[in-house]
Motif scaffolding. Structure first.
Motif, PDB file in Angstrom:
ATOM      1  N   VAL A 132       5.581  -2.804   4.828  1.00 14.61           N
ATOM      2  CA  VAL A 132       6.626  -2.053   5.308  1.00 14.61           C
ATOM      3  C   VAL A 132       6.173  -0.604   5.438  1.00 14.61           C
ATOM      4  O   VAL A 132       5.688  -0.019   4.453  1.00 14.61           O
ATOM      5  CB  VAL A 132       7.956  -2.262   4.607  1.00 14.61           C
ATOM      6  CG1 VAL A 132       8.782  -1.060   5.133  1.00 14.61           C
ATOM      7  CG2 VAL A 132       8.513  -3.483   5.064  1.00 14.61           C
ATOM      8  N   ASN A 133       6.306  -0.277   6.740  1.00  9.76           N
ATOM      9  CA  ASN A 133       6.126   1.347   7.137  1.00  9.76           C
ATOM     10  C   ASN A 133       7.447   1.981   6.793  1.00  9.76           C
ATOM     11  O   ASN A 133       8.240   1.802   7.741  1.00  9.76           O
ATOM     12  CB  ASN A 133       5.492   1.517   8.275  1.00  9.76           C
ATOM     13  CG  ASN A 133       5.468   3.078   8.604  1.00  9.76           C
ATOM     14  OD1 ASN A 133       6.092   3.830   8.898  1.00  9.76           O
ATOM     15  ND2 ASN A 133       4.102   3.739   8.012  1.00  9.76           N
ATOM     16  N   ILE A 134       7.651   2.825   5.787  1.00 14.98           N
ATOM     17  CA  ILE A 134       9.237   3.242   5.375  1.00 14.98           C
ATOM     18  C   ILE A 134       9.608   4.229   6.757  1.00 14.98           C
ATOM     19  O   ILE A 134      10.634   4.201   6.842  1.00 14.98           O
ATOM     20  CB  ILE A 134       8.968   4.020   4.010  1.00 14.98           C
ATOM     21  CG1 ILE A 134       8.581   2.946   2.995  1.00 14.98           C
ATOM     22  CG2 ILE A 134      10.648   4.594   3.625  1.00 14.98           C
ATOM     23  CD1 ILE A 134       8.751   3.393   1.524  1.00 14.98           C
ATOM     24  N   ALA A 177       2.692  11.017   4.013  1.00 14.63           N
ATOM     25  CA  ALA A 177       1.381  11.707   4.424  1.00 14.63           C
ATOM     26  C   ALA A 177       0.269  11.170   3.255  1.00 14.63           C
ATOM     27  O   ALA A 177       0.230  11.380   2.356  1.00 14.63           O
ATOM     28  CB  ALA A 177       1.434  13.189   4.703  1.00 14.63           C
ATOM     29  N   GLY A 178      -0.707  10.792   3.950  1.00 18.72           N
ATOM     30  CA  GLY A 178      -2.090  10.394   3.057  1.00 18.72           C
ATOM     31  C   GLY A 178      -1.819   9.191   1.784  1.00 18.72           C
ATOM     32  O   GLY A 178      -0.813   8.374   2.214  1.00 18.72           O
ATOM     33  N   ASN A 179      -2.562   9.384   0.986  1.00 20.24           N
ATOM     34  CA  ASN A 179      -2.979   8.265   0.223  1.00 20.24           C
ATOM     35  C   ASN A 179      -1.933   8.746  -1.246  1.00 20.24           C
ATOM     36  O   ASN A 179      -1.952   9.857  -1.818  1.00 20.24           O
ATOM     37  CB  ASN A 179      -4.048   8.279  -0.434  1.00 20.24           C
ATOM     38  CG  ASN A 179      -5.088   7.753   0.333  1.00 20.24           C
ATOM     39  OD1 ASN A 179      -4.664   6.953   1.428  1.00 20.24           O
ATOM     40  ND2 ASN A 179      -6.362   8.086   0.479  1.00 20.24           N
ATOM     41  N   LYS A 180      -0.915   7.848  -1.660  1.00 18.27           N
ATOM     42  CA  LYS A 180       0.036   8.156  -2.641  1.00 18.27           C
ATOM     43  C   LYS A 180       0.001   6.990  -3.831  1.00 18.27           C
ATOM     44  O   LYS A 180       0.047   5.969  -3.356  1.00 18.27           O
ATOM     45  CB  LYS A 180       1.529   8.329  -1.987  1.00 18.27           C
ATOM     46  CG  LYS A 180       1.680   9.559  -1.076  1.00 18.27           C
ATOM     47  CD  LYS A 180       1.267  10.868  -1.767  1.00 18.27           C
ATOM     48  CE  LYS A 180       1.573  12.153  -0.918  1.00 18.27           C
ATOM     49  NZ  LYS A 180       0.559  12.158   0.201  1.00 18.27           N
ATOM     50  N   ILE A 183       5.068   1.181 -10.496  1.00 18.18           N
ATOM     51  CA  ILE A 183       4.190   1.769  -9.581  1.00 18.18           C
ATOM     52  C   ILE A 183       3.949   1.106  -8.139  1.00 18.18           C
ATOM     53  O   ILE A 183       4.073  -0.016  -7.895  1.00 18.18           O
ATOM     54  CB  ILE A 183       2.742   1.485 -10.257  1.00 18.18           C
ATOM     55  CG1 ILE A 183       2.952   2.139 -11.570  1.00 18.18           C
ATOM     56  CG2 ILE A 183       1.581   2.024  -9.241  1.00 18.18           C
ATOM     57  CD1 ILE A 183       2.960   1.214 -12.645  1.00 18.18           C
ATOM     58  N   VAL A 184       3.955   2.077  -7.174  1.00 18.05           N
ATOM     59  CA  VAL A 184       3.905   1.821  -5.742  1.00 18.05           C
ATOM     60  C   VAL A 184       2.640   2.453  -5.006  1.00 18.05           C
ATOM     61  O   VAL A 184       2.656   3.565  -5.167  1.00 18.05           O
ATOM     62  CB  VAL A 184       5.222   2.256  -4.842  1.00 18.05           C
ATOM     63  CG1 VAL A 184       5.178   1.933  -3.393  1.00 18.05           C
ATOM     64  CG2 VAL A 184       6.378   1.442  -5.514  1.00 18.05           C
ATOM     65  N   ILE A 185       1.880   2.037  -4.387  1.00 21.62           N
ATOM     66  CA  ILE A 185       0.726   2.402  -3.705  1.00 21.62           C
ATOM     67  C   ILE A 185       1.250   2.574  -2.235  1.00 21.62           C
ATOM     68  O   ILE A 185       1.508   1.439  -1.736  1.00 21.62           O
ATOM     69  CB  ILE A 185      -0.322   1.524  -3.868  1.00 21.62           C
ATOM     70  CG1 ILE A 185      -0.691   1.148  -5.460  1.00 21.62           C
ATOM     71  CG2 ILE A 185      -1.708   2.160  -3.054  1.00 21.62           C
ATOM     72  CD1 ILE A 185      -1.043   2.342  -6.344  1.00 21.62           C
ATOM     73  N   MET A 186       0.939   3.709  -1.835  1.00 21.16           N
ATOM     74  CA  MET A 186       1.317   3.794  -0.394  1.00 21.16           C
ATOM     75  C   MET A 186       0.246   4.549   0.300  1.00 21.16           C
ATOM     76  O   MET A 186      -0.724   5.339  -0.141  1.00 21.16           O
ATOM     77  CB  MET A 186       2.757   4.651  -0.064  1.00 21.16           C
ATOM     78  CG  MET A 186       3.929   3.940  -0.558  1.00 21.16           C
ATOM     79  SD  MET A 186       5.428   4.863  -0.601  1.00 21.16           S
ATOM     80  CE  MET A 186       5.206   5.751   1.073  1.00 21.16           C
ATOM     81  N   LYS A 187       0.142   4.287   1.816  1.00 19.00           N
ATOM     82  CA  LYS A 187      -0.852   5.099   2.679  1.00 19.00           C
ATOM     83  C   LYS A 187      -0.015   5.432   3.870  1.00 19.00           C
ATOM     84  O   LYS A 187       0.263   4.569   4.597  1.00 19.00           O
ATOM     85  CB  LYS A 187      -2.053   4.273   2.723  1.00 19.00           C
ATOM     86  CG  LYS A 187      -2.980   4.933   3.631  1.00 19.00           C
ATOM     87  CD  LYS A 187      -4.427   4.217   3.973  1.00 19.00           C
ATOM     88  CE  LYS A 187      -5.091   5.070   4.507  1.00 19.00           C
ATOM     89  NZ  LYS A 187      -6.600   4.180   4.906  1.00 19.00           N
ATOM     90  N   ASP A 188       0.062   6.683   4.208  1.00 16.85           N
ATOM     91  CA  ASP A 188       0.758   7.158   5.337  1.00 16.85           C
ATOM     92  C   ASP A 188       2.061   6.502   5.447  1.00 16.85           C
ATOM     93  O   ASP A 188       2.504   6.085   6.570  1.00 16.85           O
ATOM     94  CB  ASP A 188       0.009   6.807   6.726  1.00 16.85           C
ATOM     95  CG  ASP A 188      -1.598   7.829   6.638  1.00 16.85           C
ATOM     96  OD1 ASP A 188      -1.581   8.738   6.136  1.00 16.85           O
ATOM     97  OD2 ASP A 188      -2.369   6.993   7.063  1.00 16.85           O
ATOM     98  N   GLY A 189       2.804   6.335   4.404  1.00 19.19           N
ATOM     99  CA  GLY A 189       4.247   5.611   4.425  1.00 19.19           C
ATOM    100  C   GLY A 189       4.324   4.161   4.181  1.00 19.19           C
ATOM    101  O   GLY A 189       5.329   3.523   4.421  1.00 19.19           O
TER     102      GLY A 189
END
Length: 366
Positions: A189-191, A259-262, A337-343
């Motif tokens: 999903v894109n938040i 935004a970016g890698n999180k 833990i959640v890995i996100m990239k650009d939302g």
């Protein structure tokens, strides 16, 4: 013969619905526990103070209730201890009907969690569903003389196996994460997209003129019309996420998160932050230093408490605040833990399954 046919249909319908409802919640007993805690909070204020003492055992009660739902549904269909089963189902549905009526009438808990996060019902829809179930169960009670008087050994073994299977599934979901994620923050999903309507929202306007109510698609310019109410015509287009927020002393930081890698380390309650796997999380944080990734501790706690926790562990990461309900919705683990990239959510981990820095970094380049 007709009575037996009606009874069989009722047994299938009621038993099947209880099995379906229970299995959805066996998938996520932590979510059921969160919902029970909401009820206990409300009941302790509005009914009796002792309900607050049930909060610490909410998870145990959740496991018991969700497994019981499935087991009773199977027992009803197979005809195992039929009278005990029907009376147990009657007690359970009376309890659920009270909960859903209380939620609907007093608008206290806006989602009963009857079908977990898989199927969302309004409070009144939940109440009407329980009334229909209650009527069907009363129908079974009226025809109870036609219920099976005994059951075979294999039927009893099936009930035991189902109970053990569901119990093991629920424990596995607690120690890891739900097997199937029905929430708006699931992997893939894109938040930011889920925070926007899926299509332009359309409204109708109920106006009054000369004592007559009229419904219009456009707000009239004629000032002789009296406004009564505005109704959304396409509620299915509403954003799936409406409450996401993250902030620090500088204000809202949602754009930064998207935004970016999180790598987000989430905690809905810092006071109950599980320390068992803290060494694994510590290794993840330390080995991320120098990588093109922002590591953020996102917690439902005062900023001072978050910053103190980061300092205590010697981490060079960012601390931010969020709402406890939002964090609990995103992850069924404390911490998680959640890995996100650009939302976009790339992966979610229970702290029992904390990834290594290498595993997390590999997700950003896939």
């Amino acid at each position: 013969m007709l009575a037996k046919g009606i009874l069989w249909v009722l047994r299938i319908l009621v038993g099947g619905l209880f099995i379906f409802s229970g299995l959805i919640k066996v998938n996520d007993p932590v979510g059921t526990a969160i919902k029970l805690e909401e009820y206990f909070d409300v009941f302790s204020n509005d009914i009796a103070g002792f309900f607050i003492y049930l909060k610490p055992i909410a998870l145990y009660l959740a496991v018991f209730l969700v497994v019981l739902e499935v087991v009773l549904g199977v027992m009803l269909i197979l005809g195992v201890r039929s009278k005990l089963t029907v009376w147990s189902l009657t007690g359970m549905i009376l309890f659920f009907t009270f909960l859903t009526f209380f939620s609907a009438y007093f608008n206290k808990v806006t989602d009963c969690g009857c079908f977990g996060d898989a199927i969302k019902l309004t409070p009144w829809e939940s109440f009407y569903k329980d009334i229909i179930l209650l009527v069907m169960i009363l129908g079974i009670l009226a025809l109870k003389k036609h219920l099976p008087k005994s059951s075979s050994a294999w039927q009893k073994r099936v009930v035991w196996l189902v109970g053990v299977f569901c119990f093991v599934l629920s424990l596995t979901a607690i120690k890891n994460l739900p097997f199937i994620d029905f929430r708006a923050y699931k992997v893939g999903v894109n938040i930011p997209t889920n925070m926007q309507p899926s299509e332009p929202l359309q409204y109708s306007y109920v106006m009054k003129k000369d004592g007559e109510l009229l419904t219009m698609d456009q707000y009239p310019t004629d000032k002789s019309y009296e406004f009564v109410e505005m109704n959304l015509k396409n509620p299915e287009a509403l954003p799936k996420i409406s409450d996401f927020s993250v902030w620090n002393e500088s204000g809202d930081q949602s754009d930064f998160i998207f935004a970016g890698n999180k790598v987000l380390i989430l905690s809905p309650n810092m006071g109950k932050f599980d320390q068992d796997n803290l060494p694994d999380i510590h290794d993840l944080v330390k080995n991320m230093e120098g990588a093109p990734v922002d590591v953020v501790l996102m917690a439902a706690a005062p900023q001072e408490e978050i910053d103190a926790f980061i300092s205590k562990n010697g981490w060079s990461i960012i601390g931010m605040q969020s709402d406890a309900t939002v964090v609990k919705t995103i992850i069924r683990s404390n911490p998680g833990i959640v890995i996100m990239k650009d939302g976009t959510v790339l992966a979610k981990y229970h702290h029992n399954n904390t990834p290594t820095a290498s595993e997390a970094l590999d997700l950003f380049i896939q």
